[in-house]
Design an enzyme around this catalytic site. Structure first.
Site, PDB file in Angstrom:
ATOM      1  N   HIS B  40       0.844  -1.313  -0.052  1.00 32.53           N
ATOM      2  CA  HIS B  40       0.009  -0.152   0.192  1.00 32.53           C
ATOM      3  C   HIS B  40       0.863   1.238  -0.104  1.00 32.53           C
ATOM      4  O   HIS B  40       0.473   2.369  -0.303  1.00 32.53           O
ATOM      5  CB  HIS B  40      -1.060   0.086   1.189  1.00 32.53           C
ATOM      6  CG  HIS B  40      -0.423   0.371   2.529  1.00 32.53           C
ATOM      7  ND1 HIS B  40       0.004  -0.688   3.241  1.00 32.53           N
ATOM      8  CD2 HIS B  40      -0.177   1.664   3.102  1.00 32.53           C
ATOM      9  CE1 HIS B  40       0.351   0.061   4.487  1.00 32.53           C
ATOM     10  NE2 HIS B  40       0.396   1.105   4.406  1.00 32.53           N
ATOM     11  N   ASP B  93      -0.698  -7.388   1.328  1.00 31.61           N
ATOM     12  CA  ASP B  93      -0.206  -6.155   1.232  1.00 31.61           C
ATOM     13  C   ASP B  93       1.365  -6.336   1.430  1.00 31.61           C
ATOM     14  O   ASP B  93       1.902  -6.360   2.683  1.00 31.61           O
ATOM     15  CB  ASP B  93      -0.505  -5.315   2.517  1.00 31.61           C
ATOM     16  CG  ASP B  93      -0.286  -4.027   2.564  1.00 31.61           C
ATOM     17  OD1 ASP B  93       0.385  -3.443   1.637  1.00 31.61           O
ATOM     18  OD2 ASP B  93      -0.286  -3.209   3.795  1.00 31.61           O
ATOM     19  N   SER B 198       4.378   1.824   8.038  1.00 33.84           N
ATOM     20  CA  SER B 198       4.262   0.873   7.185  1.00 33.84           C
ATOM     21  C   SER B 198       5.257   0.475   6.161  1.00 33.84           C
ATOM     22  O   SER B 198       6.216   1.083   5.862  1.00 33.84           O
ATOM     23  CB  SER B 198       3.115   1.269   5.972  1.00 33.84           C
ATOM     24  OG  SER B 198       1.875   1.549   6.737  1.00 33.84           O
TER      25      SER B 198
END
Lengths: 435, 248
Positions: B40, B93, B198
């Site tokens: 992402h 992801d 992330s």
């Protein structure tokens, strides 16, 4: 028949053979073969009315008017004169056969006549004994050939124009065979005429001539105040570059190693005096090259006690060494002993081989454990940049410089190992002492 | 990182800082040409971002002294199963960045191991999540320029699923937990990964050797009581990782 081309072989048969012959016959055959041949005739079958002395029917064989045989009867008859199976040989190249029958024939037995074969046989003129008070065909050498003969002469003589007799001639003696025999004219009989003879022995460069005089040597010497000298009769031996020597007397020079590939012998006698002459056998030997020497870390083959003209030597280096000459590497080396007694190439050297720089290792390196300059039998050890890289377990890290000039591991690998990254190993791990 | 500590220099040498169009993200070095991160962070509403918009920094614990020469990926490989236009489906992801030139590893730049095939996580086992994402100061999120880390336990999948379901009852746009994800954190909150982390590693160790168990993916707030951080389970993607690396 004489006018026709001479035959080398042929057949003669009585009229009507193998049917019985007729009465009152008189047949004649004149056989003719080329000059230098004689005729051999064999009766394969003969069956003529038998009578004492072959009085009634007969076959008469003649040469030059002389009767060689008169035949009648057959193989089994008690009367008559049968030729049997042995051939008849004419002294010359003609033969005459006359077959004559009387007016009557036996009633109970019909005779069939004869069948004969003839062939030309070479005459060995040289083997014939000379007739009394006549000279031999060839005074010196007789050579029989088919149909004729040839005369030849010993060395020192040549054939006269009569193609039979020989005249002294000793100035054209060139000897180039590797070995041979020479003798003075007429040897061992003395010549009672003046002679000036020259003999040249010349063999290819690289060979040397050795003269071996026979014991029976006799060239008249002259006694002077200084002792015996070769004043009027002599044999002069000339070796290029080494001068001349005159030989005479009654003592054989024996063996003379000329150390040259060319020797000239000049034989001179005058018409006075009495020399039997000389004879010798000559032989040739290859010249010798110097000993090639020894080689460090290599060897010369073959190992001989002497190295002679046209001998080859080879050089092989020990394992891990290479042939070098004038700074250049040689794939192989051989040298030949030349006619000038020198090797055509000097000996090379054996230099130790090297494997070149070892292959670099990404994220690693190497170090020498033994040896230097990447030379044969050097050992290196690869290492990875630890602790960030290391080898897979069991990777071979020692490599040796092999004779084939490659770096090789004990497991026969030529490719260096691979440095793999070490994962998950922090050099400063997260630790804390607080609770 | 919420509730964590500053990482000492060279303590997490596989940590990667990504700067993508001004946003921070994390990643981890897994080979001398490959960086593993979350899908992402490499996508936008228009689709995958361009590789020349991705700057990569390694070997850092403080980004006040960012080197001027960042590394740019030669190519971006997003898992083909990642489809998340509304940012409500973080399944798959995971993404890989391929570098044009291989890295030379050193004390500050090293790869982290991948999990063994078939390995499973045990609830309660502690892992370490690290990153340059936002941190907290007296319940306020603040930017930090230091690499931080925090130890978190693996959370039972059903407990995590239940916490997410409770959240979904209040907010239907809450993403779902898939089998390709696992949760880590404390039920009482206070320690968590957060925005900017992330793509960073959730690592575990065996015998002082660290291996990447998860990738920081998503969560509901950060460090909140009763919620957990959600991580992509790397063990589920070993074959895709190997395939992508071999083919490229």
């Amino acid at each position: 028949l004489l006018e026709t081309e001479p035959q080398m072989y042929g057949e003669v048969r009585s009229p009507l053979y193998p049917q019985p012959y007729a009465p009152n016959l008189q047949e004649q055959w004149d056989l003719h073969v080329p000059e230098g041949f004689q005729i051999r005739i064999t009766f394969t079958h003969l069956d003529i009315e038998a009578s004492a002395g072959c009085h009634y029917d007969a076959l008469t064989v003649l040469f030059d008017g002389k009767v060689l045989g008169k035949f009648c009867g057959n193989e089994n008859s008690a009367d008559g004169n049968h030729p049997g199976s042995e051939p008849l040989l004419s002294p010359g190249n003609t033969l005459t056969l006359i077959f004559k029958t009387d007016s009557t024939n036996p009633e109970r037995h019909q005779n069939v006549g004869f069948l004969a074969h003839y062939q030309a046989i070479d005459i060995d003129e040289c083997a014939a004994e000379p007739e009394e008070d006549k000279e031999p065909l060839c005074p010196q050498i007789c050579l029989n050939t088919l149909g004729t003969y040839m005369c030849s002469c010993h060395h020192g003589y040549k054939l006269r124009s009569d193609q039979r007799t020989c005249v002294l001639s000793c100035n054209d003696g060139l000897f180039s065979e590797p070995e041979g025999h020479l003798a003075s004219p007429g040897y061992p009989n003395p010549e009672h005429q003046a002679l000036t003879c020259q003999y040249i022995i010349s063999v290819p460069a690289g060979f040397t001539v050795s003269l071996n005089f026979s014991d029976n040597f006799q060239i008249e010497s002259t006694i002077t105040d200084q002792g015996p000298e070769c004043l009027y009769h002599w044999l002069q031996v000339t070796i290029p570059g080494r001068g001349t020597v005159k030989l005479c007397g009654e003592k054989s020079p024996g063996l003379i190693d000329t150390n040259s590939n060319t020797v000239t012998l000049d034989y001179y006698i005058d018409s006075d005096g009495w020399s039997r002459g000389w004879s010798l056998d000559y032989s040739t030997h290859r010249v010798e090259c110097p000993f090639p020497g020894t080689l460090t870390n290599g060897r010369v083959t073959p190992s001989l006690s002497r190295y002679l003209y046209r001998d080859y030597i080879y050089v092989r280096c020990d394992t891990g060494y290479k042939l070098m000459m004038d700074g250049e590497e040689l794939p192989s080396f051989s040298a030949m002993c030349q006619s000038n007694r020198q090797w055509h190439l000097p000996l090379p050297e054996c230099h130790i081989t090297d494997c070149g720089e070892p292959k670099m290792l990404l994220n690693g390196g190497f170090q020498f454990l033994s040896g230097m300059h990447n030379q044969y039998q050097s050992v290196i050890e690869y290492h990875c940049n630890e602790p960030f890289y290391n080898f897979l377990g069991g990777n071979e890290v020692h490599f040796t410089c092999d004779p084939d000039r490659r770096w090789r591991s004990n497991e026969d690998l030529i490719v260096p190992p691979t440095c793999l990254p070490v994962c998950g190993k922090s050099m400063n791990p997260l630790t804390g002492h607080q609770r | 990182i919420i509730g964590g500590n500053n990482a000492e220099p060279n303590s997490i040498p596989w940590q990667v800082l990504l700067s993508i169009n001004g946003k921070r993200a994390g990643g981890m070095i897994i080979a001398d040409r490959w960086i593993l991160t979350a899908a992402h962070v490499l996508t936008s509403t228009e689709g995958p971002i361009l590789s020349n918009n991705v700057r990569i920094f390694m070997g850092l614990t403080v980004i006040d002294t960012l080197p001027t020469s960042a590394v740019y990926p030669a190519s971006i490989h997003i898992h083909p199963g990642y489809v998340n236009p509304g940012l409500v489906d973080f399944n798959n992801d995971i993404a890989l960045l391929r570098l044009e030139h291989p890295l030379t590893f050193s004390i500050s730049v090293m790869p982290i191991c991948l999990p063994e095939g078939g390995s499973t996580l045990v609830n309660g086992h502690m892992g370490i999540v690290s990153g340059f994402g936002v941190t907290n100061d007296q319940n306020r999120k603040i930017l930090t320029n230091r690499l931080k880390y925090v130890e978190l336990p693996v959370v039972d999948q059903e407990i995590c699923r239940a916490s997410i379901a409770a959240e979904r009852s209040k907010n239907p746009n809450t993403p779902l937990l898939s089998d390709n994800m696992f949760c880590a954190g404390f039920p009482e909150g206070g320690r968590d990964s957060c925005q900017g982390d992330s793509g960073s590693p959730f690592s575990m160790s065996n015998n002082n050797r660290f291996w990447a168990a998860g990738i920081v993916s998503w969560g509901i707030d950060c460090g909140r009581e009763g919620t957990y951080g959600v991580y992509t389970s790397i063990a589920n993607y070993l074959s895709w990782i190997n395939k992508t690396m071999n083919e490229n």
